[in-house]
Scaffold this motif. Structure first.
Motif, PDB file in Angstrom:
ATOM      1  N   ALA A 106      68.873  75.302 150.741  1.00 59.91           N
ATOM      2  CA  ALA A 106      68.345  75.856 149.905  1.00 59.91           C
ATOM      3  C   ALA A 106      69.842  76.980 149.267  1.00 59.91           C
ATOM      4  O   ALA A 106      70.267  77.042 149.434  1.00 59.91           O
ATOM      5  N   CYS A 155      69.138  79.613 146.161  1.00 60.48           N
ATOM      6  CA  CYS A 155      68.853  80.392 144.838  1.00 60.48           C
ATOM      7  C   CYS A 155      69.279  80.016 143.220  1.00 60.48           C
ATOM      8  O   CYS A 155      69.963  78.493 143.564  1.00 60.48           O
ATOM      9  N   ARG A 158      60.523  76.065 141.328  1.00 56.98           N
ATOM     10  CA  ARG A 158      60.166  75.004 143.140  1.00 56.98           C
ATOM     11  C   ARG A 158      61.668  75.578 143.720  1.00 56.98           C
ATOM     12  O   ARG A 158      61.892  75.226 144.546  1.00 56.98           O
ATOM     13  N   PHE A 159      61.908  76.875 143.183  1.00 51.05           N
ATOM     14  CA  PHE A 159      62.892  77.399 144.249  1.00 51.05           C
ATOM     15  C   PHE A 159      61.946  78.619 144.983  1.00 51.05           C
ATOM     16  O   PHE A 159      61.706  79.161 144.761  1.00 51.05           O
ATOM     17  N   ARG A 160      63.010  79.076 146.310  1.00 52.74           N
ATOM     18  CA  ARG A 160      62.296  79.235 146.989  1.00 52.74           C
ATOM     19  C   ARG A 160      62.649  81.372 146.843  1.00 52.74           C
ATOM     20  O   ARG A 160      61.898  82.011 147.154  1.00 52.74           O
ATOM     21  N   SER A 161      63.808  80.983 146.077  1.00 52.40           N
ATOM     22  CA  SER A 161      64.524  82.272 145.406  1.00 52.40           C
ATOM     23  C   SER A 161      65.079  82.632 143.960  1.00 52.40           C
ATOM     24  O   SER A 161      65.786  80.882 144.132  1.00 52.40           O
ATOM     25  N   THR A 182      56.353  85.041 139.695  1.00 56.09           N
ATOM     26  CA  THR A 182      56.687  84.232 140.572  1.00 56.09           C
ATOM     27  C   THR A 182      56.730  85.075 141.766  1.00 56.09           C
ATOM     28  O   THR A 182      56.412  86.170 142.143  1.00 56.09           O
ATOM     29  N   ALA A 230      58.562  83.959 144.000  1.00 53.90           N
ATOM     30  CA  ALA A 230      59.719  83.819 145.120  1.00 53.90           C
ATOM     31  C   ALA A 230      60.018  85.107 145.569  1.00 53.90           C
ATOM     32  O   ALA A 230      60.707  86.089 144.244  1.00 53.90           O
ATOM     33  N   SER A 231      61.195  84.884 146.372  1.00 53.90           N
ATOM     34  CA  SER A 231      62.336  86.183 146.760  1.00 53.90           C
ATOM     35  C   SER A 231      62.767  86.065 145.626  1.00 53.90           C
ATOM     36  O   SER A 231      63.091  85.269 145.057  1.00 53.90           O
ATOM     37  N   GLU A 272      63.649  70.335 144.490  1.00 53.19           N
ATOM     38  CA  GLU A 272      62.170  71.402 144.874  1.00 53.19           C
ATOM     39  C   GLU A 272      63.384  72.631 145.731  1.00 53.19           C
ATOM     40  O   GLU A 272      62.987  72.870 146.559  1.00 53.19           O
ATOM     41  N   GLY A 273      64.157  72.699 144.403  1.00 52.14           N
ATOM     42  CA  GLY A 273      65.149  74.339 145.073  1.00 52.14           C
ATOM     43  C   GLY A 273      66.071  73.555 146.194  1.00 52.14           C
ATOM     44  O   GLY A 273      66.763  74.377 146.999  1.00 52.14           O
TER      45      GLY A 273
END
Length: 329
Positions: free
Chosen positions: A125, A127, A149-152, A173, A175-176, A323-324
């Motif tokens: 993963a 950022c 699509r990114f977690r952070s 967003t 997301a973090s 997907e990130g």
């Protein structure tokens, strides 16, 4: 005898890459190749003016190494000795060391991560970094680049617009978020005010908000900061961990700053020994540089390896993103 070759990589970017100290629409990197006629290794140099690295200086130092016997290297020990006697800037040092190490691994049939004593690289993963922009541009930028699509996400900020920009990203967003100040803040009081205005439940950490020279201020702020602080510009190829652990909660290790795989592994081990969080970062690079970073990624807590994603028509396609997550091709 080995044959060495260097060529310029003129990289056009997908959009203006703006951080606290500069802005650009293109990047000039270099590709270094070494070959014995059968086996070849490649490395990338991404010079950074923050560390006094210019294309002209890099090319001059490359010629010095050639004249000093680069073509006659017969082992990694020989190469390290040459690099010690004629030290180049860190980006060039990494390109040369990695090209030779890649060549050696191909010649011997050894995986790069195995030679480095690291876990096998798998899907990672990453950022995605947003450049500095007006807060009103955030939503359209995120939609245009499908950043959901990114977690952070990492937000590049300066002191003047930083809070408005971060708050707009957080509104846009779930997301973090990581914040990168690139040494923009000059006074501890202004920085503390900014840190306490952030949503500590959403912001993972803040990278290098003040200049690296502000060591005493960092040591003072660390204990009262509601959000972890991570060193970036304060860590290059050398790092005083006795000081850093009093200033920061973690460090950002980049192969281009470390000047090579071997030194990056050393920095990683030292950071772990001192109980610090470690993130793996990058410059604006092609997928060759990111492929190289991924050889170490399994040992890190956090990865910021999106540099190849902002390059238009990225030339090598050694890493893919979906997907990130980034994958070795």
């Amino acid at each position: 005898m080995l044959t060495w070759h260097i060529e310029a990589l003129n990289l056009k970017l997908k959009y203006t890459w703006k951080i606290a100290r500069n802005a650009s629409n293109e990047k000039l990197n270099f590709l270094v190749q070494v070959s014995d006629g059968t086996f070849s290794g490649f490395g990338e140099a991404a010079p950074n003016i923050r560390y006094g690295e210019t294309p002209d200086l890099l090319l001059q130092q490359y010629q010095v190494l050639l004249m000093a016997g680069l073509a006659h290297m017969k082992s990694m020990e020989d190469l390290l000795q040459l690099l010690q006697e004629h030290p180049p800037v860190n980006a060039l040092r990494f390109a040369i060391e990695s090209a030779y190490l890649h060549y050696f691994c191909q010649h011997k049939g050894i995986a790069v991560h195995q030679l480095l004593g690291q876990p096998a690289p798998g899907p990672q993963a990453t950022c995605y970094s947003l450049p500095i922009m007006e807060a009103g541009q955030v939503q359209a930028f995120m939609q245009a680049h499908n950043l959901g699509r990114f977690r952070s996400l990492k937000v590049k900020v300066n002191q003047e617009q930083g809070l408005d920009l971060v708050q707009e990203v957080l509104r846009t967003t779930s997301a973090s978020v990581v914040i990168d100040g690139n040494e923009s803040w000059q006074t501890p009081d202004d920085l503390i005010t900014f840190l306490h205005a952030l949503d500590a439940s959403r912001v993972l950490f803040v990278e290098q908000p003040m200049p690296a020279s502000h060591a005493a201020a960092y040591a003072h702020i660390k204990e009262s900061s509601p959000i972890p602080l991570v060193a970036d510009e304060s860590v290059t190829d050398m790092a005083d961990f006795e000081l850093l652990r009093n200033e920061f909660h973690g460090i950002n290790i980049k192969l281009m700053k470390a000047g090579g795989y071997l030194n990056a592994v050393r920095l990683l081990k030292e950071a772990r020994k001192h109980g610090m969080m470690v993130m793996l970062g990058c410059m604006v690079e092609t997928s060759l540089g990111i492929w190289s970073a991924m050889q170490l990624s399994g040992a890190f807590d956090f990865a910021d390896l999106d540099g190849f994603l902002i390059v238009e028509n990225e030339p090598f396609q050694l890493v893919q993103e979906q997907e990130g997550m980034i994958y070795l091709k």
